[in-house]
Design an enzyme around this catalytic site. Structure first.
Site, PDB file in Angstrom:
ATOM      1  N   CYS A 163       0.820  -1.220   0.000  1.00  0.00           N
ATOM      2  CA  CYS A 163       0.000   0.000   0.000  1.00  0.00           C
ATOM      3  C   CYS A 163       0.853   1.270   0.000  1.00  0.00           C
ATOM      4  CB  CYS A 163      -0.947   0.003   1.191  1.00  0.00           C
ATOM      5  SG  CYS A 163      -2.066  -1.403   1.149  1.00  0.00           S
ATOM      6  N   HIS A 173      -3.848   7.089   1.427  1.00  0.00           N
ATOM      7  CA  HIS A 173      -4.128   5.714   1.023  1.00  0.00           C
ATOM      8  C   HIS A 173      -5.544   5.341   1.467  1.00  0.00           C
ATOM      9  CE1 HIS A 173      -3.979   1.521   0.371  1.00  0.00           C
ATOM     10  NE2 HIS A 173      -3.957   1.204   1.662  1.00  0.00           N
ATOM     11  N   ASN A 198     -10.084  -0.730  -1.631  1.00  0.00           N
ATOM     12  CA  ASN A 198      -8.636  -0.587  -1.457  1.00  0.00           C
ATOM     13  C   ASN A 198      -7.930  -1.188  -2.667  1.00  0.00           C
ATOM     14  OD1 ASN A 198      -5.980  -0.645  -0.654  1.00  0.00           O
ATOM     15  ND2 ASN A 198      -6.363  -1.547   1.355  1.00  0.00           N
TER      16      ASN A 198
HETATM   17  N1  ACO Z   1     -18.909  -9.359   6.894  1.00  0.00           N
HETATM   18  C1  ACO Z   1     -19.595  -9.651   8.021  1.00  0.00           C
HETATM   19  N2  ACO Z   1     -18.993  -9.991   9.175  1.00  0.00           N
HETATM   20  C2  ACO Z   1     -17.648 -10.018   9.173  1.00  0.00           C
HETATM   21  C3  ACO Z   1     -16.885  -9.714   8.044  1.00  0.00           C
HETATM   22  C4  ACO Z   1     -17.574  -9.382   6.859  1.00  0.00           C
HETATM   23  N3  ACO Z   1     -16.942  -9.070   5.715  1.00  0.00           N
HETATM   24  N4  ACO Z   1     -15.582  -9.824   8.350  1.00  0.00           N
HETATM   25  C5  ACO Z   1     -15.511 -10.171   9.642  1.00  0.00           C
HETATM   26  N5  ACO Z   1     -16.757 -10.294  10.145  1.00  0.00           N
HETATM   27  C6  ACO Z   1     -17.168 -10.650  11.494  1.00  0.00           C
HETATM   28  C7  ACO Z   1     -16.109 -11.383  12.269  1.00  0.00           C
HETATM   29  O1  ACO Z   1     -16.138 -12.749  11.964  1.00  0.00           O
HETATM   30  C8  ACO Z   1     -16.503 -11.094  13.679  1.00  0.00           C
HETATM   31  O2  ACO Z   1     -17.547 -11.930  14.031  1.00  0.00           O
HETATM   32  P1  ACO Z   1     -17.653 -12.510  15.552  1.00  0.00           P
HETATM   33  O3  ACO Z   1     -17.787 -11.300  16.414  1.00  0.00           O
HETATM   34  O4  ACO Z   1     -18.869 -13.343  15.477  1.00  0.00           O
HETATM   35  O5  ACO Z   1     -16.377 -13.259  15.765  1.00  0.00           O
HETATM   36  C9  ACO Z   1     -17.067  -9.674  13.611  1.00  0.00           C
HETATM   37  O6  ACO Z   1     -17.386  -9.446  12.230  1.00  0.00           O
HETATM   38  C10 ACO Z   1     -16.108  -8.616  14.056  1.00  0.00           C
HETATM   39  O7  ACO Z   1     -14.859  -8.878  13.465  1.00  0.00           O
HETATM   40  P2  ACO Z   1     -13.634  -7.993  13.770  1.00  0.00           P
HETATM   41  O8  ACO Z   1     -12.469  -8.479  12.938  1.00  0.00           O
HETATM   42  O9  ACO Z   1     -13.451  -7.832  15.223  1.00  0.00           O
HETATM   43  O10 ACO Z   1     -14.146  -6.636  13.147  1.00  0.00           O
HETATM   44  P3  ACO Z   1     -13.536  -5.219  13.317  1.00  0.00           P
HETATM   45  O11 ACO Z   1     -14.498  -4.362  13.976  1.00  0.00           O
HETATM   46  O12 ACO Z   1     -12.132  -5.250  13.818  1.00  0.00           O
HETATM   47  O13 ACO Z   1     -13.462  -4.767  11.790  1.00  0.00           O
HETATM   48  C11 ACO Z   1     -11.909  -4.496  10.022  1.00  0.00           C
HETATM   49  C12 ACO Z   1     -12.675  -5.488  10.849  1.00  0.00           C
HETATM   50  C13 ACO Z   1     -12.888  -3.610   9.242  1.00  0.00           C
HETATM   51  C14 ACO Z   1     -11.034  -5.213   9.013  1.00  0.00           C
HETATM   52  C15 ACO Z   1     -11.070  -3.633  10.984  1.00  0.00           C
HETATM   53  O14 ACO Z   1     -10.251  -4.433  11.766  1.00  0.00           O
HETATM   54  C16 ACO Z   1     -10.254  -2.654  10.281  1.00  0.00           C
HETATM   55  O15 ACO Z   1     -10.752  -1.670   9.793  1.00  0.00           O
HETATM   56  N6  ACO Z   1      -8.920  -2.860  10.243  1.00  0.00           N
HETATM   57  C17 ACO Z   1      -8.033  -2.048   9.476  1.00  0.00           C
HETATM   58  C18 ACO Z   1      -7.498  -2.894   8.413  1.00  0.00           C
HETATM   59  C19 ACO Z   1      -7.793  -2.411   7.048  1.00  0.00           C
HETATM   60  O16 ACO Z   1      -8.513  -1.494   6.809  1.00  0.00           O
HETATM   61  N7  ACO Z   1      -7.155  -3.073   6.124  1.00  0.00           N
HETATM   62  C20 ACO Z   1      -7.240  -2.715   4.759  1.00  0.00           C
HETATM   63  C21 ACO Z   1      -6.193  -3.377   4.006  1.00  0.00           C
HETATM   64  S1  ACO Z   1      -4.602  -3.131   4.653  1.00  0.00           S
HETATM   65  C22 ACO Z   1      -4.049  -1.675   4.187  1.00  0.00           C
HETATM   66  O17 ACO Z   1      -4.378  -1.175   3.146  1.00  0.00           O
HETATM   67  C23 ACO Z   1      -3.116  -0.978   5.039  1.00  0.00           C
END
Ligand code: ACO
Length: 340
Positions: free
Chosen positions: A119, A267, A297
């Site tokens: 990224c 980004h 992304n």
């Molecule tokens: N749809 C529905 N439910 C989902 C999905 C989905 N696509 N993905 C995960 N879940 C569920 C999980 O299984 C979990 O369920 P559970 O509570 O029953 O176990 C629940 O949603 C919560 O999951 P978490 O991983 O705790 O969700 P979180 O609130 O942390 O959000 C996310 C996940 C959006 C990825 C967050 O961690 C985030 O924004 N991280 C930043 C990473 C990012 O943006 N990466 C992009 C690429 S990397 C880069 O470009 C730098």
């Protein structure tokens, strides 16, 4: 006696971008995996992304974006001195995708360099181009960020935490020497990495590490080690700290403040990360240009797509001071400041 030479300064001569035709909405994803539009929009700000058809590769997207950047710069591919291509989704394991792009552009002989900073790849690419131009080694450098993510994602419920986040696309800029007295100027770039976090966002296999064969073992295949894996919380935490740091580093290096910047193009990992960055730095909402709702992304392509879209939206105009920052797998992060 060694002759003293004045360093050249560089500028961005033109920008272009390209995405494939197929729109994939969050609703479309909810038909192939257990997810929902509400979950994706709330957590990431993404509403749709573009995915290629099976016959399209990363260098195909890069070619279209490059042609548009060359046209915006008003130059022919034959005038290029060097190609730098950033991608984490190469056409083949080797050679680099930059070589495939070079052949498609019809410019054999000039150097073609691939960089693998994910990224942050486009910031690294612009920085390398800037150094080549400053030293006088090259006059015109094409910098491309291009990704075909869709073919490499686990498009099942198992991979939903990662696969809903990514889209395919490409963007490019042509960088060249700034004429003396020219207002448009690439001010500086600032690059960082911390390999202690390399496994927080990665693809474990295939690769030459550990088990003695580059192909995934049956055990790795069974648990999906050939798909991207992410510690989402760690990425969120580090990105929302490192991106503001990188912006401040660029501003301080140039004696500028947040208020001096006309447009911030970050980004596009997650809308919530960018909102946190803007809040920490006290940036008003209208000065941040986001595209994640439409493109998701696109990793190395988010910044040039953002610049190109900002021009089309009338948000980026000549003479504006622009700050870019990115964070990604590695972990890598960085920033660039330039006068458009
Ligand atoms: N749809 C529905 N439910 C989902 C999905 C989905 N696509 N993905 C995960 N879940 C569920 C999980 O299984 C979990 O369920 P559970 O509570 O029953 O176990 C629940 O949603 C919560 O999951 P978490 O991983 O705790 O969700 P979180 O609130 O942390 O959000 C996310 C996940 C959006 C990825 C967050 O961690 C985030 O924004 N991280 C930043 C990473 C990012 O943006 N990466 C992009 C690429 S990397 C880069 O470009 C730098």
């Amino acid at each position: 006696m060694i002759q003293q030479t004045t360093l050249q300064r560089s500028t961005i001569l033109g920008v272009g971008s390209h995405v494939p035709a197929n729109v994939v909405t969050n609703h479309d994803l909810s038909r192939i995996m257990d997810t929902s539009d509400e979950w994706i929009v709330q957590r990431t700000g993404i509403r749709q992304r573009y995915w290629v058809d099976p016959g399209t590769s990363t260098s195909d997207l890069a070619l279209e974006a490059s042609r548009r950047a060359l046209s915006a710069a008003g130059i022919q591919a034959q005038e290029l001195d060097c190609i730098i291509l950033a991608t984490l989704s190469p056409d083949h394991e080797f050679p680099g995708t930059g070589c495939f792009l070079q052949a498609k552009l019809g410019v054999p002989g000039i150097p073609a360099l691939d960089i693998r900073q994910q990224c942050t790849g486009f910031v690294y690419g612009m920085s390398i181009a800037d150094q080549f131009i400053r030293t006088g080694m090259y006059r015109k450098v094409l910098v491309v960020g291009a990704e075909v993510h869709s073919k490499g994602l686990d498009r099942t419920t198992r991979g939903r935490d990662v696969s809903v986040l990514f889209g395919d696309g490409a963007g490019a800029v042509v960088m060249g020497r700034a004429e003396p007295g020219e207002e448009s100027l690439f001010c500086s770039s600032h690059l960082h990495a911390d390999g202690n976090y390399a496994r927080e966002l990665w693809i474990e296999s295939p690769g030459m590490a550990a088990h003695g064969d580059c192909h995934p073992t049956p055990e790795q295949t069974a648990r999906g080690a050939h798909y991207p894996a992410m510690n989402g919380k760690a990425v969120f935490m580090h990105a929302s700290k490192r991106m503001p740091e990188a912006v401040m580093e660029a501003l301080q290096a140039n004696g500028k403040t947040v208020a001096d910047v006309d447009l911030f193009v970050f980004h596009q990992a997650n809308l919530r990360i960018n909102e946190m960055v803007a809040k920490q730095l006290g940036i008003p909402e209208e000065k941040v240009f986001n595209t994640i709702d439409r493109f998701a992304n696109t990793t190395a392509a988010t910044l040039p797509i953002g610049l190109d879209e900002a021009i089309r939206a009338g948000k980026l105009k000549k003479g504006m001071l622009v700050a870019c920052a990115a964070f990604g797998s590695g972990f890598t992060w960085g920033s660039a400041l330039f006068r458009w």
